[in-house]
Design a protein around this motif. Structure first.
Motif, short mmCIF file in Angstrom:
data_model
loop_
_atom_site.label_atom_id
_atom_site.label_comp_id
_atom_site.label_asym_id
_atom_site.label_seq_id
_atom_site.Cartn_x
_atom_site.Cartn_y
_atom_site.Cartn_z
N GLY A 172 10.80 2.72 -43.07
CA GLY A 172 12.24 3.07 -42.99
C GLY A 172 12.17 3.77 -41.41
O GLY A 172 13.45 3.80 -41.01
N ASP A 173 11.26 3.66 -40.67
CA ASP A 173 11.35 4.15 -39.28
C ASP A 173 12.03 3.06 -38.30
O ASP A 173 11.25 2.08 -38.16
CB ASP A 173 9.72 4.51 -38.80
N PRO A 174 13.22 3.30 -38.12
CA PRO A 174 13.79 2.14 -37.00
C PRO A 174 13.00 1.97 -35.87
O PRO A 174 13.21 0.66 -35.60
CB PRO A 174 15.28 2.98 -36.85
N LEU A 175 12.37 2.83 -34.98
CA LEU A 175 11.81 2.54 -33.94
C LEU A 175 10.55 1.68 -34.18
O LEU A 175 10.19 0.76 -33.80
CB LEU A 175 11.20 3.74 -33.36
N VAL A 176 9.70 1.87 -35.28
CA VAL A 176 8.50 1.29 -35.80
C VAL A 176 8.91 -0.39 -36.33
O VAL A 176 8.39 -1.27 -35.75
CB VAL A 176 7.62 1.89 -36.62
N LYS A 177 10.13 -0.29 -36.86
CA LYS A 177 10.62 -1.48 -37.45
C LYS A 177 10.87 -2.49 -36.18
O LYS A 177 10.49 -3.73 -36.06
CB LYS A 177 11.72 -1.29 -38.42
N ARG A 178 11.40 -2.10 -35.28
CA ARG A 178 12.01 -2.74 -33.99
C ARG A 178 10.44 -3.19 -33.15
O ARG A 178 10.63 -4.38 -32.78
CB ARG A 178 12.87 -1.74 -33.13
N ARG A 182 4.93 5.46 -24.33
CA ARG A 182 3.84 5.38 -25.13
C ARG A 182 3.24 6.14 -26.09
O ARG A 182 3.05 6.01 -27.33
CB ARG A 182 2.72 4.53 -24.13
N ARG A 183 3.34 7.36 -25.75
CA ARG A 183 2.84 8.38 -26.79
C ARG A 183 3.89 8.54 -27.93
O ARG A 183 3.45 8.91 -28.86
CB ARG A 183 2.83 9.71 -25.93
N LYS A 184 5.19 8.33 -27.58
CA LYS A 184 6.28 8.44 -28.69
C LYS A 184 6.19 7.40 -29.57
O LYS A 184 6.08 7.54 -30.95
CB LYS A 184 7.67 8.64 -28.05
N LEU A 185 5.82 6.24 -29.23
CA LEU A 185 5.79 4.71 -30.03
C LEU A 185 4.44 5.14 -30.87
O LEU A 185 4.40 4.97 -32.06
CB LEU A 185 5.58 3.88 -29.32
N GLN A 232 7.57 -11.64 -32.86
CA GLN A 232 8.17 -12.47 -31.98
C GLN A 232 7.07 -12.91 -30.87
O GLN A 232 7.42 -14.24 -30.27
CB GLN A 232 9.45 -12.02 -31.62
N ALA A 233 6.26 -12.16 -30.79
CA ALA A 233 5.31 -12.62 -29.56
C ALA A 233 4.00 -12.59 -29.94
O ALA A 233 2.84 -12.19 -29.20
CB ALA A 233 5.79 -11.66 -28.38
N LEU A 234 3.39 -13.19 -31.35
CA LEU A 234 2.16 -13.16 -31.85
C LEU A 234 1.21 -14.10 -30.83
O LEU A 234 0.19 -13.58 -30.72
CB LEU A 234 2.46 -13.68 -33.31
N ASP A 235 1.69 -15.10 -30.35
CA ASP A 235 0.84 -15.86 -29.63
C ASP A 235 0.35 -15.24 -28.15
O ASP A 235 -0.48 -15.84 -27.54
CB ASP A 235 1.44 -17.25 -29.34
N THR A 236 1.20 -14.34 -27.66
CA THR A 236 1.04 -13.62 -26.53
C THR A 236 1.10 -12.11 -26.67
O THR A 236 2.19 -11.51 -26.47
CB THR A 236 2.03 -13.92 -25.50
N PRO A 237 0.25 -11.44 -27.43
CA PRO A 237 0.19 -10.13 -27.61
C PRO A 237 0.69 -9.27 -26.33
O PRO A 237 0.21 -9.23 -25.42
CB PRO A 237 -1.16 -9.71 -28.04
N LEU A 238 1.61 -8.16 -26.54
CA LEU A 238 2.04 -7.32 -25.81
C LEU A 238 1.15 -6.15 -25.72
O LEU A 238 0.83 -5.52 -26.47
CB LEU A 238 3.43 -6.80 -26.05
N PRO A 239 0.77 -5.73 -24.47
CA PRO A 239 0.06 -4.52 -24.31
C PRO A 239 1.12 -3.19 -24.90
O PRO A 239 2.15 -3.46 -24.90
CB PRO A 239 -0.19 -4.37 -22.92
N VAL A 240 0.59 -2.05 -25.39
CA VAL A 240 1.18 -1.19 -26.12
C VAL A 240 2.26 -0.53 -24.89
O VAL A 240 3.52 -0.28 -25.47
CB VAL A 240 0.40 0.02 -26.75
#
Length: 330
Positions: free
Chosen positions: A223-229, A255-258, A236-244
């Motif tokens: 239910g956390d909106p930030l985590v869901k986003r 990054r720390r908040k995420l 949407q970018a599974l084939d090119t993983p995003l750095p955190v």
């Protein structure tokens, strides 16, 4: 009260369709097109073996979620003239309460033992109308938490494309609406007609009700909106993983908040959650049976087949090929 069987000259499958305000157009189109293609020879679209009608209490046009409007064809009338009544929902935030006449019509159908179908967020609509008590209910994985928040104490089925529970059928929407329609065609007209419809619509095969929904694994629902986003961006970018750090930047947070939000919501780091998402998609592709391991690795963001094999074995206890063979044998 038993609804009358159709005379031999009438269609074998008769479906009445009720559209919610801001309904999902693709769910309607996929559902109806399977019926249309099964109803006649070739692509001639005559409602010979199947009949479908769009119903409303007023006859006024109904706007879909994409802005296109559809004109209902008949007033509600007697629900017993149909073998099924399907309710097609749409945008959660814009689903207005059903008109009292429509709610009364659905209750009349239930009392007459006409099976009710909820497509997309149509399951929400049937629940709000008090017509799903004691029934299992399928919703799209994207709305799993929305359902739990609205209907306290109830847990929907969000890992199957549709659920048949006696005289209630609920469906996750989208492409699965076509497979639900094919299930009905198979039941009333025959498997050949169902296969023909799906083939013309360029579906490889009919999917059974228990086919997993592609999407977020249920253990990652939150239910956390930030985590869901964040999870949706990762997906949407599974084939090119995003750095955190890059993911956090896109979301407009540090990054720390995420990382704090992921730890509180899922007890995982963003990297661990991303790996679970990628493995979930890898399992989905393996279940299709014909996708090479190298291609799966590329589509799910692993460096190469060896990387996927190593991570998959750590998670499942088997390499991907052995896991696929075990699933096919079960």
């Amino acid at each position: 009260m038993k609804h009358p069987a159709p005379p031999a000259s009438e269609p074998r499958l008769r479906v009445g369709i009720v559209l919610a305000r801001r309904f999902t157009l693709c769910a309607l189109a996929n559902f109806v097109d399977v019926l249309r293609l099964a109803a006649d020879e070739g692509d001639r679209s005559r409602p010979i073996l199947c009949r479908w009608r769009l119903l409303s209490q007023s006859g006024e046009s109904i706007e879909s979620s994409c802005g296109l409007s559809v004109q209902p064809e008949e007033r509600l009338g007697d629900p017993r003239r149909f073998d099924y009544i399907a309710v097609i929902g749409g945008l959660i935030d814009e689903n207005q309460p059903l008109h009292a006449d429509v709610t009364r019509f659905l209750h009349q159908a239930a009392a007459a033992k006409v099976p009710l179908i909820g497509i997309c967020t149509g399951a929400f609509i049937l629940h709000r109308a008090g017509l799903m008590q004691g029934y299992r209910c399928c919703v799209n994985w994207f709305h799993h938490d929305d359902f739990r928040n609205e209907f306290e104490g109830l847990t929907p089925v969000s890992d199957r494309i549709f659920v048949v529970d006696r005289d209630r059928i609920t469906c996750s929407g989208g492409a699965s609406s076509a497979h639900l329609a094919a299930f009905l065609v198979d039941r009333h007209i025959g498997a050949a007609a169902a296969r023909k419809s799906l083939a013309i619509m360029i579906f490889d095969e009919a999917m059974a009700a228990d086919r997993p929904q592609p999407g977020l694994p249920l253990e990652l629902t939150t239910g956390d909106p930030l985590v869901k986003r964040a999870l949706l961006r990762i997906q949407q970018a599974l084939d090119t993983p995003l750095p955190v750090a890059r993911l956090a930047e896109q979301l407009g947070v540090s990054r720390r908040k995420l990382e704090r939000h992921f730890a509180a919501a899922l007890d995982l780091t963003p990297t661990e959650a991303a790996r679970r998402l990628r493995l979930s998609q890898a399992r989905h592709l393996l279940e299709r049976g014909d996708v090479p391991i190298t291609q799966i690795a590329l589509q799910t963001g692993f460096c190469d087949a060896s990387h996927l094999i190593r991570v998959f074995r750590e998670a499942e206890g088997l390499p991907p090929d052995a896991w696929r063979k075990a699933r096919q044998a079960s």
